[in-house]
Scaffold this motif. Structure first.
Motif, mmCIF file in Angstrom:
data_model
loop_
_atom_site.group_PDB
_atom_site.id
_atom_site.type_symbol
_atom_site.label_atom_id
_atom_site.label_comp_id
_atom_site.label_asym_id
_atom_site.label_seq_id
_atom_site.Cartn_x
_atom_site.Cartn_y
_atom_site.Cartn_z
ATOM 1 N N LEU A 137 -28.880 -42.989 -25.249
ATOM 2 C CA LEU A 137 -28.064 -44.553 -26.254
ATOM 3 C C LEU A 137 -26.596 -43.220 -26.581
ATOM 4 O O LEU A 137 -25.853 -44.100 -26.521
ATOM 5 C CB LEU A 137 -28.713 -44.882 -27.640
ATOM 6 N N LEU A 138 -26.432 -42.877 -26.047
ATOM 7 C CA LEU A 138 -25.064 -42.160 -25.877
ATOM 8 C C LEU A 138 -24.114 -41.582 -24.700
ATOM 9 O O LEU A 138 -24.672 -40.387 -23.834
ATOM 10 C CB LEU A 138 -25.095 -40.573 -26.299
ATOM 11 N N PRO A 139 -24.163 -42.461 -23.832
ATOM 12 C CA PRO A 139 -23.973 -41.995 -22.197
ATOM 13 C C PRO A 139 -22.143 -41.420 -22.055
ATOM 14 O O PRO A 139 -21.324 -41.059 -23.055
ATOM 15 C CB PRO A 139 -23.675 -43.964 -21.813
ATOM 16 N N ASN A 140 -22.042 -40.592 -21.331
ATOM 17 C CA ASN A 140 -21.136 -39.999 -20.728
ATOM 18 C C ASN A 140 -20.314 -40.928 -20.283
ATOM 19 O O ASN A 140 -20.157 -41.631 -19.615
ATOM 20 C CB ASN A 140 -21.490 -38.975 -19.721
ATOM 21 N N PRO A 141 -18.493 -41.233 -21.185
ATOM 22 C CA PRO A 141 -18.000 -42.812 -20.451
ATOM 23 C C PRO A 141 -17.800 -42.277 -19.153
ATOM 24 O O PRO A 141 -17.376 -43.369 -18.483
ATOM 25 C CB PRO A 141 -16.793 -42.072 -21.867
ATOM 26 N N VAL A 198 -7.745 -49.911 -21.588
ATOM 27 C CA VAL A 198 -6.426 -49.283 -21.879
ATOM 28 C C VAL A 198 -6.687 -48.378 -24.026
ATOM 29 O O VAL A 198 -6.238 -47.324 -23.937
ATOM 30 C CB VAL A 198 -5.346 -49.464 -22.050
ATOM 31 N N VAL A 199 -6.843 -49.041 -24.850
ATOM 32 C CA VAL A 199 -7.284 -49.020 -26.101
ATOM 33 C C VAL A 199 -8.350 -48.132 -26.265
ATOM 34 O O VAL A 199 -7.907 -46.562 -26.834
ATOM 35 C CB VAL A 199 -7.775 -50.060 -26.614
ATOM 36 N N TYR A 200 -9.324 -48.302 -25.072
ATOM 37 C CA TYR A 200 -10.851 -47.479 -25.379
ATOM 38 C C TYR A 200 -9.630 -45.745 -25.211
ATOM 39 O O TYR A 200 -10.392 -45.139 -26.012
ATOM 40 C CB TYR A 200 -11.692 -48.130 -24.763
ATOM 41 N N TRP A 201 -9.102 -46.050 -24.131
ATOM 42 C CA TRP A 201 -9.058 -44.515 -23.809
ATOM 43 C C TRP A 201 -7.665 -43.757 -24.148
ATOM 44 O O TRP A 201 -8.426 -42.774 -24.374
ATOM 45 C CB TRP A 201 -8.529 -44.539 -21.982
ATOM 46 N N ALA A 202 -7.276 -44.596 -25.426
ATOM 47 C CA ALA A 202 -6.324 -44.095 -25.845
ATOM 48 C C ALA A 202 -7.201 -43.669 -26.835
ATOM 49 O O ALA A 202 -6.487 -42.359 -27.669
ATOM 50 C CB ALA A 202 -5.349 -45.183 -26.462
ATOM 51 N N VAL A 203 -8.096 -44.415 -27.449
ATOM 52 C CA VAL A 203 -8.311 -44.301 -29.182
ATOM 53 C C VAL A 203 -9.314 -42.623 -28.165
ATOM 54 O O VAL A 203 -9.137 -41.524 -29.523
ATOM 55 C CB VAL A 203 -9.396 -44.975 -29.582
ATOM 56 N N ALA A 204 -10.240 -42.798 -27.104
ATOM 57 C CA ALA A 204 -11.000 -41.711 -27.098
ATOM 58 C C ALA A 204 -9.863 -40.469 -26.642
ATOM 59 O O ALA A 204 -10.507 -38.674 -27.201
ATOM 60 C CB ALA A 204 -12.003 -41.963 -25.989
ATOM 61 N N SER A 205 -9.308 -40.614 -26.201
ATOM 62 C CA SER A 205 -8.179 -39.417 -26.201
ATOM 63 C C SER A 205 -7.427 -38.668 -27.315
ATOM 64 O O SER A 205 -7.472 -37.874 -27.462
ATOM 65 C CB SER A 205 -6.502 -39.841 -25.106
ATOM 66 N N LEU A 206 -7.424 -39.516 -27.986
ATOM 67 C CA LEU A 206 -6.886 -38.647 -29.099
ATOM 68 C C LEU A 206 -7.905 -38.630 -30.627
ATOM 69 O O LEU A 206 -8.003 -37.372 -30.676
ATOM 70 C CB LEU A 206 -6.523 -40.354 -30.402
ATOM 71 N N THR A 213 -11.280 -30.718 -22.390
ATOM 72 C CA THR A 213 -10.137 -30.829 -21.500
ATOM 73 C C THR A 213 -10.232 -32.207 -21.219
ATOM 74 O O THR A 213 -10.140 -32.863 -20.620
ATOM 75 C CB THR A 213 -11.237 -30.967 -20.162
ATOM 76 N N ILE A 214 -8.903 -31.562 -22.769
ATOM 77 C CA ILE A 214 -8.101 -33.016 -22.437
ATOM 78 C C ILE A 214 -7.099 -33.955 -21.313
ATOM 79 O O ILE A 214 -7.196 -35.243 -20.805
ATOM 80 C CB ILE A 214 -6.435 -32.224 -23.308
ATOM 81 N N PRO A 215 -6.995 -32.932 -20.206
ATOM 82 C CA PRO A 215 -6.592 -33.842 -18.714
ATOM 83 C C PRO A 215 -7.368 -34.447 -17.869
ATOM 84 O O PRO A 215 -6.981 -35.681 -17.678
ATOM 85 C CB PRO A 215 -6.166 -32.547 -17.614
ATOM 86 N N ASP A 216 -8.686 -34.548 -18.585
ATOM 87 C CA ASP A 216 -10.039 -35.587 -18.178
ATOM 88 C C ASP A 216 -9.933 -36.840 -18.716
ATOM 89 O O ASP A 216 -9.628 -37.436 -17.215
ATOM 90 C CB ASP A 216 -11.165 -35.041 -18.441
ATOM 91 N N PHE A 217 -9.491 -36.954 -19.671
ATOM 92 C CA PHE A 217 -9.223 -38.367 -20.919
ATOM 93 C C PHE A 217 -7.394 -38.580 -20.272
ATOM 94 O O PHE A 217 -7.540 -39.823 -19.508
ATOM 95 C CB PHE A 217 -9.043 -37.821 -22.192
ATOM 96 N N SER A 218 -6.727 -37.926 -20.241
ATOM 97 C CA SER A 218 -5.337 -38.320 -19.656
ATOM 98 C C SER A 218 -5.317 -39.130 -17.960
ATOM 99 O O SER A 218 -4.794 -40.521 -17.860
ATOM 100 C CB SER A 218 -4.162 -37.596 -19.651
ATOM 101 N N ALA A 219 -6.388 -38.304 -17.563
ATOM 102 C CA ALA A 219 -6.735 -38.628 -15.839
ATOM 103 C C ALA A 219 -7.366 -40.551 -15.745
ATOM 104 O O ALA A 219 -7.034 -41.131 -15.487
ATOM 105 C CB ALA A 219 -8.147 -37.900 -15.311
ATOM 106 N N LYS A 220 -8.002 -40.719 -16.829
ATOM 107 C CA LYS A 220 -8.769 -42.078 -16.725
ATOM 108 C C LYS A 220 -7.836 -42.775 -17.961
ATOM 109 O O LYS A 220 -7.450 -44.680 -17.753
ATOM 110 C CB LYS A 220 -10.432 -41.890 -18.002
ATOM 111 N N LEU A 221 -6.661 -42.540 -18.463
ATOM 112 C CA LEU A 221 -5.645 -43.275 -19.341
ATOM 113 C C LEU A 221 -4.729 -43.453 -18.310
ATOM 114 O O LEU A 221 -4.480 -44.730 -18.663
ATOM 115 C CB LEU A 221 -5.954 -42.744 -21.078
ATOM 116 N N ALA A 222 -4.175 -42.860 -17.748
ATOM 117 C CA ALA A 222 -2.824 -43.080 -16.985
ATOM 118 C C ALA A 222 -3.162 -43.838 -16.080
ATOM 119 O O ALA A 222 -2.403 -45.369 -16.516
ATOM 120 C CB ALA A 222 -2.557 -41.192 -16.172
ATOM 121 N N PRO A 223 -3.932 -44.381 -15.312
ATOM 122 C CA PRO A 223 -4.889 -45.027 -14.220
ATOM 123 C C PRO A 223 -3.892 -46.779 -14.768
ATOM 124 O O PRO A 223 -3.995 -47.670 -14.315
ATOM 125 C CB PRO A 223 -5.813 -44.869 -13.569
ATOM 126 N N ALA A 224 -5.389 -46.257 -16.417
ATOM 127 C CA ALA A 224 -5.219 -47.983 -16.905
ATOM 128 C C ALA A 224 -4.276 -48.498 -18.010
ATOM 129 O O ALA A 224 -4.044 -49.370 -17.670
ATOM 130 C CB ALA A 224 -5.973 -47.492 -17.951
#
Length: 668
Positions: A11-15, A214-222, A236-247
């Motif tokens: 029940l805890l997926p890797n995003p 976008v909101v999901y990846w923004a909150v996840a990045s925070l 690894t913060i750049p991994d989150f930014s790499a998901k947020l940036a294209p969105a």
């Protein structure tokens, strides 16, 4: 992040292994209503100030760069704002106290979104950023304090300011990215609050489809930034930014389209306001053709084969022909005919000068490719009026479609020199009445219809079952000469079936008066004669009386008579022999039907030639009104028609001759 896929917890997926649609499905489950109140403007100013100063400290103290970010500072009335500190602190603690693992970052993100379920999407991101700013702002505020500040030094030690190993640049870049997300969603919310409809600005709806992701990846990045910032986790913060940036890029793309669509709406509304009260006809046309700040639109002058400015229409009436490039050959021929008659007969009529009326064609094309350009060029070769030339979309296309009601069917609005539309669409009356409909107001068409209504009422009583339609040419004929009747019937039927008529897409119907019921003939003429008994004082009545006289004159033709009409518009009240000869010699003038003007006008031109070529043909009756004569003696008068010369019939009110045989005697 490891390249190999880790064992996923129940029940805890890797995003990072979820698709966008899977994330959206989960995020939407956390959202209920967006009606919970929040002072977003003040909170945004507070948060942006914290983020701005914090990131500036990173740039100046850590990176030694003098770079100013783009976040604005608003005036904050702190005494009037009380943020929900316990909620912000709770969210901040949840971000900080999560263990390592991407599954845990996803779980915490979903928990935060669930707690903010009753806020709008933009407010969710803003509150999450505010919660992050508590820790982020405190850290950098303490960092910049001087060593002499004992309280600050103590707080630095308690917060382990000097001992944290922080990926400063990655976190700083990620925070700036999240701040941009909040700003962009804020801009989207402003447009929604201003009342722009998604039907007018469809990109607003498209942007809304992107915002939850976008909101999901923004909150996840925070969450990842805050946990890493305090050193409890090591994401690894750049991994989150790499998901947020294209969105975010996709959201920005939709917002850019929103801006263009909103600019189009504002431009349309501005044009619409001015369109209701233009300065003059030139201003009217510029609202349709010119872009703001651009030079005058160019129009092609077919008569001079040059380009001119729209100023050429100043103080003119404009017949604005608006159409696509498809199936308009009939309209082009008709307007060519109208233009010729405006030029040939420029005299006044009912207070208007024909020479002041100009035709301007506005071809509506979605895209000017080579094929479309060639089609337009082929039409322009045969046009002596004006054609608008343009390559980019018309700025006033919405006015044309919505205010002038262009629905891809050719229309001809008539605009006077003051820029006022005096007829929404004159196409129908031009098709039916031609130049007789000048100056092409609706009332002119109504007057012509009234002028002939009585005639068609009498025709209707003959049970000929005539279909009077604007696109049909109708012959009604009769007479006492059976040979002429036979010859005329064969001739008109042959023309009706001619290949040229088919190519011209013309429909010809013909009806012989009294063919099935000879008793209908005298009844028809009695009905016509009855119109002479009516008093006439107005201009329309006088015109009707002239028609009655001409019809009764046709009745006297010893061979026969024929009437040609286009719809309700009676074009010719013709004598038998020249009408027959015109049909019989169709091969000599058939090309005029296609090239020049159309069947009715081409027919009339040749018929009038035959009248001149056949001097023995009975001419229209001549009338002399003697109402003003005071003498009680009615004199004998010779017909003034040079080809007749017979003694005229004398009545109590006029002298009349229908050019009958010399054996006929005058009657008083």
């Amino acid at each position: 992040m490891s390249d190999s896929k880790p064992q996923q917890k129940a029940l805890l997926p890797n995003p990072f292994y979820l698709s966008d649609s899977e994330i959206l499905e989960k995020v939407y489950l956390t959202h209920t209503y967006d009606d919970e109140a929040c002072d977003k403007s003040t909170l945004f100013n507070l948060v942006s100030t914290v983020i701005m100063h914090s990131t500036r400290i990173v740039e100046t103290f850590i990176l030694k760069r003098d770079v100013r970010n783009g976040f604005g500072e608003g005036k904050i009335l702190i005494t009037e704002f009380k943020p929900e500190f316990h909620k912000l602190k709770l969210l901040s603690c949840q971000m900080i106290t999560i263990p390592s693992g991407l599954e845990n970052a996803h779980q915490t993100t979903m928990r935060i979104l669930q707690q903010l379920r009753s806020f709008s999407w933009g407010t969710k991101a803003l509150i999450a950023l505010a919660a992050f700013a508590l820790e982020y702002g405190n850290f950098w505020n303490l960092y910049q304090l001087p060593p002499s500040d004992q309280l600050g030094n103590s707080l630095k030690l308690l917060n382990q300011i000097q001992h944290r190993q922080i990926p400063i640049i990655d976190i700083n870049n990620s925070v700036v990215l999240v701040m941009e997300v909040v700003q962009k969603i804020k801009n989207w919310g402003i447009w929604i609050a201003e009342g722009y409809d998604t039907e007018d600005v469809p990109a607003l709806s498209d942007a809304l489809q992107e915002i939850p992701l976008v909101v999901y990846w923004a909150v996840a990045s925070l969450v990842a930034c805050n946990s890493t910032f305090v050193g409890l986790s090591n994401y690894t913060i750049p991994d989150f930014s790499a998901k947020l940036a294209p969105a975010l890029r996709e959201l920005n793309r939709h917002l850019d389209i929103c801006k263009l669509q909103i600019d189009d709406i504002e431009d349309y509304m501005s044009r619409k306001r001015n369109f209701r009260k233009p300065k003059d006809v030139v201003d009217f046309l510029k609202l349709l053709f010119n872009r703001n700040g651009s030079s005058d639109a160019q129009v092609f002058d077919g008569s001079a084969q040059t380009k001119v400015s729209v100023e050429v229409f100043k103080q003119k009436h404009v017949l604005l022909f608006i159409s696509t490039l498809d199936s308009i050959a009939d309209e082009i021929r008709l307007l060519n005919s109208i233009n010729d008659r405006l030029v040939e007969d420029p005299n006044d009529k009912t207070g208007f000068k024909k020479e002041e009326f100009k035709i301007l064609w506005v071809p509506i094309v979605d895209r000017w490719d080579d094929e479309r350009k060639e089609v337009l060029k082929s039409f322009k070769n045969g046009i002596k009026w004006y054609v608008l030339e343009y390559t980019s979309p018309l700025p006033g296309i919405r006015l044309i479609r919505e205010d002038l009601n262009f629905q891809n069917k050719p229309i001809v609005p008539v605009v006077n020199p003051h820029g006022i539309v005096i007829n929404d669409d004159a196409m129908d009356i031009i098709f039916e009445w031609g130049i007789d409909a000048f100056p092409f107001r609706k009332s002119d068409g109504d007057l012509l219809a009234q002028k002939w209504k009585w005639f068609w009422d009498e025709v209707g009583k003959t049970n000929l079952d005539i279909q009077v339609k604007g696109d049909r040419y109708i012959f009604i004929f009769g007479g006492n000469d059976s040979k002429w009747i036979h010859d005329f019937t064969l001739a008109v039927d042959k023309v009706k079936r001619h290949e040229t008529i088919k190519r011209a897409d013309a429909i010809i119907d013909y009806y012989q008066l009294g063919k099935d019921d000879p008793k209908k003939v005298p009844r028809f003429w009695i009905g016509i004669e009855s119109k002479r008994q009516k008093k006439h004082y107005e201009k329309l009545d006088c015109e009707i009386q002239e028609i009655v006289k001409s019809l009764l004159c046709l009745k006297q033709d010893i061979q026969g008579w024929a009437i040609l009409s286009k719809g309700s518009n009676v074009k010719i009240l013709g004598h038998g022999e020249p009408m027959y000869q015109t049909l019989a010699e169709f091969e000599l003038w058939k090309e005029n039907v296609l090239v020049k003007e159309g069947f009715d006008i081409a027919f009339k031109g040749y018929y009038e030639t035959k009248l001149k070529d056949l001097p023995a043909t009975p001419q229209p009756c001549a009338f002399m009104n003697v109402d003003n004569y005071t003498s009680n003696v009615l004199a004998t008068i010779t017909c003034p028609n040079a080809s007749c010369g017979r003694v005229m019939e004398v009545t109590s009110v006029n002298y009349k001759c229908c050019h009958r045989d010399a054996s006929d005697t005058a009657k008083v």
